[in-house]
Write an enzyme that holds these catalytic residues in place. Sequence first.
Site, PDB file in Angstrom:
ATOM      1  CB  CYS A  93      -3.721   5.037  -1.600  1.00 28.24           C
ATOM      2  SG  CYS A  93      -2.619   4.772  -0.225  1.00 28.24           S
ATOM      3  NE  ARG A 127       1.475   0.185   5.575  1.00 29.00           N
ATOM      4  CZ  ARG A 127       1.920   0.615   4.401  1.00 29.00           C
ATOM      5  NH1 ARG A 127       3.204   0.787   4.183  1.00 29.00           N
ATOM      6  NH2 ARG A 127       1.074   0.903   3.432  1.00 29.00           N
ATOM      7  CG  HIS A 191      -7.266   1.653   0.065  1.00 32.57           C
ATOM      8  ND1 HIS A 191      -6.782   1.581  -1.210  1.00 32.57           N
ATOM      9  CD2 HIS A 191      -6.242   2.126   0.833  1.00 32.57           C
ATOM     10  CE1 HIS A 191      -5.509   1.978  -1.215  1.00 32.57           C
ATOM     11  NE2 HIS A 191      -5.167   2.334  -0.002  1.00 32.57           N
TER      12      HIS A 191
HETATM   13  N1  GLN Z   1       3.032   3.240  -1.003  1.00 35.43           N
HETATM   14  C1  GLN Z   1       2.234   4.280  -0.488  1.00 35.43           C
HETATM   15  C2  GLN Z   1       2.284   4.430   1.029  1.00 35.43           C
HETATM   16  O1  GLN Z   1       2.372   3.444   1.767  1.00 35.43           O
HETATM   17  C3  GLN Z   1       0.824   4.042  -0.954  1.00 35.43           C
HETATM   18  C4  GLN Z   1       0.136   2.928  -0.231  1.00 35.43           C
HETATM   19  C5  GLN Z   1      -1.208   2.621  -0.793  1.00 35.43           C
HETATM   20  O2  GLN Z   1      -1.507   2.937  -1.946  1.00 35.43           O
HETATM   21  N2  GLN Z   1      -2.028   1.962  -0.002  1.00 35.43           N
HETATM   22  O3  GLN Z   1       2.239   5.549   1.483  1.00 35.43           O
END
Ligand code: GLN
Length: 250
Positions: A93, A127, A191
């Site tokens: 990520c 998101r 993840h």
């Molecule tokens: N900050 C980045 C995003 O939201 C990475 C998020 C994350 O590592 N889960 O795209």
Amino acid sequence: MTTIDIMSLYPKDMNIYGDSGNVLTVTRRLALYGYEPRVTAYNQGDDWPDHVDMILGGGGQDTGQKKIIDDFFRRADLLRTLAADGVPMLMICGMYQLFGEYFETVDGTRLDGIGVIGAYTVGQNVRMIGNLVEHSDDFGDVIGYENHSGQTFLRDGVRPLGRVDADGCGNNGEDHTEGARVHNVIGTYMHGSLLPKNPAIADFLIRTAVERRYGAFEPERHQSAAQREAMERLNAIAERARRVAASRPR
Ligand code: GLN
């Protein structure tokens, strides 16, 4: 002793949704294969160790990425050289985004990446969150959990880690790709932690690291019967975790 040196990259600032489980998984599996894992945490300002066989990096919020970026660039040439030399790396990520060319956050800040992976990322307000199964040529079905706002786009010719079905977002929610694989560097939004449920990827990282350092990966020469049985039990648990996770709705 057949030692393998694992680096956990920026665990203080880049480690969310269980990403440190990836370090635990390779450590445990290496030990059960009869090797001696040695983990070094590398955080901002730390000395770089003499030897590195494998590097694992986790995710983080945009703020975490901004915190590490200066130190990360001090290490950029070194990381590029190690990647070109074939050191296996897994970047989840936030670190995946920074291994690309750049990440433009939703507030318009541009964070340059180190360009190991031909990809760029643009933040958005929506998101992309949910359990995810992707189909990978190299590793079969990869099972995990995504949570990111950045949309990543691969440059032409860059190989994705896998493809997501219509219910998953993957790299950008548009082209069904997920992650990237460049040489022995894997970048992914998965993840979960990723590796406990995906031993095929853990074993790829382990095999590659051991072969680079010792010429051959020969667990049968190092492993005791008890370790072999423990590995079978671990794999059975991983298999069950894969089934349960894959059956969970998004
Ligand atoms: N900050 C980045 C995003 O939201 C990475 C998020 C994350 O590592 N889960 O795209």
